[in-house]
Design a protein around this motif. Sequence first.
Motif, PDB file in Angstrom:
ATOM      1  N   ASN A   1     -41.682 -56.460 -92.963  1.00  0.00           N
ATOM      2  CA  ASN A   1     -40.510 -57.330 -92.900  1.00  0.00           C
ATOM      3  C   ASN A   1     -40.221 -58.085 -94.195  1.00  0.00           C
ATOM      4  OD1 ASN A   1     -39.595 -57.469 -89.839  1.00  0.00           O
ATOM      5  ND2 ASN A   1     -41.830 -57.419 -89.849  1.00  0.00           N
ATOM      6  N   GLN A   2     -41.200 -58.068 -95.115  1.00  0.00           N
ATOM      7  CA  GLN A   2     -41.041 -58.809 -96.372  1.00  0.00           C
ATOM      8  C   GLN A   2     -40.609 -60.254 -96.107  1.00  0.00           C
ATOM      9  OE1 GLN A   2     -41.794 -57.563 -99.652  1.00  0.00           O
ATOM     10  NE2 GLN A   2     -42.830 -56.177 -98.255  1.00  0.00           N
ATOM     11  N   CYS A   3     -41.358 -60.874 -95.210  1.00  0.00           N
ATOM     12  CA  CYS A   3     -41.049 -62.245 -94.795  1.00  0.00           C
ATOM     13  C   CYS A   3     -42.379 -62.933 -94.469  1.00  0.00           C
ATOM     14  CB  CYS A   3     -40.141 -62.212 -93.562  1.00  0.00           C
ATOM     15  SG  CYS A   3     -39.716 -63.830 -92.893  1.00  0.00           S
ATOM     16  N   PRO A   4     -42.529 -64.219 -94.788  1.00  0.00           N
ATOM     17  CA  PRO A   4     -43.773 -64.915 -94.468  1.00  0.00           C
ATOM     18  C   PRO A   4     -44.159 -64.760 -92.995  1.00  0.00           C
ATOM     19  CG  PRO A   4     -42.442 -66.288 -95.881  1.00  0.00           C
ATOM     20  CD  PRO A   4     -41.590 -65.101 -95.520  1.00  0.00           C
ATOM     21  N   VAL A   5     -45.470 -64.676 -92.763  1.00  0.00           N
ATOM     22  CA  VAL A   5     -46.023 -64.511 -91.419  1.00  0.00           C
ATOM     23  C   VAL A   5     -47.084 -65.583 -91.194  1.00  0.00           C
ATOM     24  CG1 VAL A   5     -47.437 -63.023 -89.943  1.00  0.00           C
ATOM     25  CG2 VAL A   5     -45.560 -62.033 -91.268  1.00  0.00           C
ATOM     26  N   VAL A   6     -47.082 -66.184 -90.014  1.00  0.00           N
ATOM     27  CA  VAL A   6     -48.132 -67.131 -89.643  1.00  0.00           C
ATOM     28  C   VAL A   6     -48.655 -66.769 -88.256  1.00  0.00           C
ATOM     29  CG1 VAL A   6     -47.197 -69.027 -91.032  1.00  0.00           C
ATOM     30  CG2 VAL A   6     -46.540 -68.819 -88.629  1.00  0.00           C
ATOM     31  N   SER A   7     -49.934 -67.000 -88.035  1.00  0.00           N
ATOM     32  CA  SER A   7     -50.513 -66.724 -86.722  1.00  0.00           C
ATOM     33  C   SER A   7     -50.294 -67.913 -85.796  1.00  0.00           C
ATOM     34  CB  SER A   7     -52.005 -66.420 -86.844  1.00  0.00           C
ATOM     35  OG  SER A   7     -52.693 -67.516 -87.427  1.00  0.00           O
ATOM     36  N   VAL A   8     -50.028 -67.598 -84.532  1.00  0.00           N
ATOM     37  CA  VAL A   8     -49.787 -68.616 -83.521  1.00  0.00           C
ATOM     38  C   VAL A   8     -50.467 -68.207 -82.216  1.00  0.00           C
ATOM     39  CG1 VAL A   8     -47.549 -69.242 -84.511  1.00  0.00           C
ATOM     40  CG2 VAL A   8     -47.644 -67.536 -82.678  1.00  0.00           C
ATOM     41  N   CYS A   9     -50.539 -69.141 -81.298  1.00  0.00           N
ATOM     42  CA  CYS A   9     -50.965 -68.842 -79.932  1.00  0.00           C
ATOM     43  C   CYS A   9     -50.099 -69.674 -78.993  1.00  0.00           C
ATOM     44  CB  CYS A   9     -52.447 -69.129 -79.718  1.00  0.00           C
ATOM     45  SG  CYS A   9     -52.914 -70.853 -79.988  1.00  0.00           S
ATOM     46  N   LEU A  10     -50.083 -69.293 -77.741  1.00  0.00           N
ATOM     47  CA  LEU A  10     -49.332 -70.073 -76.761  1.00  0.00           C
ATOM     48  C   LEU A  10     -49.886 -71.490 -76.684  1.00  0.00           C
ATOM     49  CD1 LEU A  10     -48.801 -67.603 -73.776  1.00  0.00           C
ATOM     50  CD2 LEU A  10     -47.000 -68.782 -75.059  1.00  0.00           C
TER      51      LEU A  10
ATOM     52  N   VAL B   1     -43.721 -71.812 -75.514  1.00  0.00           N
ATOM     53  CA  VAL B   1     -43.769 -72.444 -76.829  1.00  0.00           C
ATOM     54  C   VAL B   1     -45.092 -72.070 -77.498  1.00  0.00           C
ATOM     55  CG1 VAL B   1     -42.228 -74.362 -76.295  1.00  0.00           C
ATOM     56  CG2 VAL B   1     -44.663 -74.579 -75.820  1.00  0.00           C
ATOM     57  N   TYR B   2     -45.059 -72.013 -78.816  1.00  0.00           N
ATOM     58  CA  TYR B   2     -46.219 -71.577 -79.585  1.00  0.00           C
ATOM     59  C   TYR B   2     -46.659 -72.667 -80.556  1.00  0.00           C
ATOM     60  CZ  TYR B   2     -44.884 -66.993 -77.820  1.00  0.00           C
ATOM     61  OH  TYR B   2     -44.557 -65.941 -76.994  1.00  0.00           O
ATOM     62  N   GLU B   3     -47.934 -72.630 -80.893  1.00  0.00           N
ATOM     63  CA  GLU B   3     -48.450 -73.547 -81.900  1.00  0.00           C
ATOM     64  C   GLU B   3     -49.200 -72.758 -82.970  1.00  0.00           C
ATOM     65  OE1 GLU B   3     -51.692 -76.115 -80.631  1.00  0.00           O
ATOM     66  OE2 GLU B   3     -51.921 -74.907 -78.816  1.00  0.00           O
ATOM     67  N   LEU B   4     -49.154 -73.261 -84.195  1.00  0.00           N
ATOM     68  CA  LEU B   4     -49.925 -72.640 -85.268  1.00  0.00           C
ATOM     69  C   LEU B   4     -51.401 -72.756 -84.921  1.00  0.00           C
ATOM     70  CD1 LEU B   4     -48.093 -74.115 -88.396  1.00  0.00           C
ATOM     71  CD2 LEU B   4     -47.684 -71.918 -87.297  1.00  0.00           C
ATOM     72  N   ASN B   5     -52.129 -71.655 -85.066  1.00  0.00           N
ATOM     73  CA  ASN B   5     -53.566 -71.727 -84.776  1.00  0.00           C
ATOM     74  C   ASN B   5     -54.421 -71.797 -86.044  1.00  0.00           C
ATOM     75  OD1 ASN B   5     -53.541 -69.114 -85.754  1.00  0.00           O
ATOM     76  ND2 ASN B   5     -54.190 -68.152 -83.850  1.00  0.00           N
ATOM     77  N   GLY B   6     -53.779 -71.754 -87.209  1.00  0.00           N
ATOM     78  CA  GLY B   6     -54.496 -71.948 -88.466  1.00  0.00           C
ATOM     79  C   GLY B   6     -55.289 -70.766 -88.957  1.00  0.00           C
ATOM     80  N   ALA B   7     -55.179 -69.610 -88.304  1.00  0.00           N
ATOM     81  CA  ALA B   7     -56.043 -68.485 -88.635  1.00  0.00           C
ATOM     82  C   ALA B   7     -55.535 -67.626 -89.792  1.00  0.00           C
ATOM     83  CB  ALA B   7     -56.239 -67.603 -87.394  1.00  0.00           C
ATOM     84  N   ILE B   8     -54.219 -67.352 -89.837  1.00  0.00           N
ATOM     85  CA  ILE B   8     -53.658 -66.410 -90.810  1.00  0.00           C
ATOM     86  C   ILE B   8     -52.330 -66.932 -91.338  1.00  0.00           C
ATOM     87  CG2 ILE B   8     -52.868 -64.041 -91.222  1.00  0.00           C
ATOM     88  CD1 ILE B   8     -54.489 -63.243 -88.675  1.00  0.00           C
TER      89      ILE B   8
ATOM     90  N   LYS C   1     -37.281 -69.059 -92.777  1.00  0.00           N
ATOM     91  CA  LYS C   1     -37.626 -67.934 -91.910  1.00  0.00           C
ATOM     92  C   LYS C   1     -39.122 -67.638 -91.987  1.00  0.00           C
ATOM     93  CE  LYS C   1     -33.165 -65.530 -92.027  1.00  0.00           C
ATOM     94  NZ  LYS C   1     -32.470 -64.269 -92.361  1.00  0.00           N
ATOM     95  N   VAL C   2     -39.709 -67.427 -90.816  1.00  0.00           N
ATOM     96  CA  VAL C   2     -41.123 -67.059 -90.740  1.00  0.00           C
ATOM     97  C   VAL C   2     -41.342 -66.255 -89.468  1.00  0.00           C
ATOM     98  CG1 VAL C   2     -41.751 -69.229 -89.592  1.00  0.00           C
ATOM     99  CG2 VAL C   2     -43.501 -67.936 -90.816  1.00  0.00           C
ATOM    100  N   ILE C   3     -42.166 -65.234 -89.556  1.00  0.00           N
ATOM    101  CA  ILE C   3     -42.431 -64.352 -88.414  1.00  0.00           C
ATOM    102  C   ILE C   3     -43.767 -64.741 -87.778  1.00  0.00           C
ATOM    103  CG2 ILE C   3     -42.928 -61.967 -87.716  1.00  0.00           C
ATOM    104  CD1 ILE C   3     -41.008 -61.066 -89.885  1.00  0.00           C
ATOM    105  N   PRO C   4     -43.807 -64.897 -86.449  1.00  0.00           N
ATOM    106  CA  PRO C   4     -45.071 -65.231 -85.798  1.00  0.00           C
ATOM    107  C   PRO C   4     -45.922 -63.993 -85.518  1.00  0.00           C
ATOM    108  CG  PRO C   4     -43.342 -65.171 -84.157  1.00  0.00           C
ATOM    109  CD  PRO C   4     -42.684 -64.875 -85.482  1.00  0.00           C
TER     110      PRO C   4
END
Length: 230
Positions: free
Chosen positions: A128-137, A173-180, A198-201
């Motif tokens: 996607n050439q877009c920032p990605v962050v890891s999340v969890c419910l 709803v999701y929260e950042l889990n700090g992993a990636i 823009k950021v992809i979860p």
Amino acid sequence: MNIVAIIPARGGSKGLKRKNVLPLNGKPLIAYSIEAALKLNDVKRVIVSTDDEEIADIAKEYGAEVPFLRPEYLASDTATTIDVLKHTIEFLLEAEGYKTDHVLLLQPTSPLRNERHVREALDLYLGNQCPVVSVCLADTPPFLMRVKKENYLVPFMELPEQKATRRQDLPEVYELNGAIYLTDHHHLMNENAIYTDKVIPYVMDKRSSVDIDDEIDFKLAEVLLKDGAV
């Protein structure tokens, strides 16, 4: 394409002292993040940014690079992760002439995040050439939270539509889990951020999202690792 993994690990920590080097199920906590990064062919270098000699020695033992010891001003409680990442990128460019195009940030406090998770997040990022962050419910939707106002409890956030009476009717709803975290040179150096508009979860399960901040988190991670959680 030049992807560098950066693992920030300072020596001081308030919630759990020396947590980055504490033995977790047979190896230091920081080793889990180093090993996950080293298994990815797309990642050209795995660098640990630390101010601590013991952390540096352990990081090298497990295969990471430690090209510098972090300066004191970046080892305080007020130092931001963005500042640490930018310092690493600037050091590599000034000291080695090495240009970093993309950054994979792995917090050492997420030992149940493994190479499969990072690989999947990296595929999302590259596709996607877009920032990605890891999340969890999120455990508790903000619509169920309350704040105190003039001695009474009032909703922290109103539902965007009609009120729901059952938890399962509420929006996920999701929260950042700090992993990636995955981002590019532009966002870090020019926007002073990992992402902007823009950021992809990348969605992870709750077990793999354990983030170690205190002794209870540490014991939970140990139990899950022994139980074969990942």
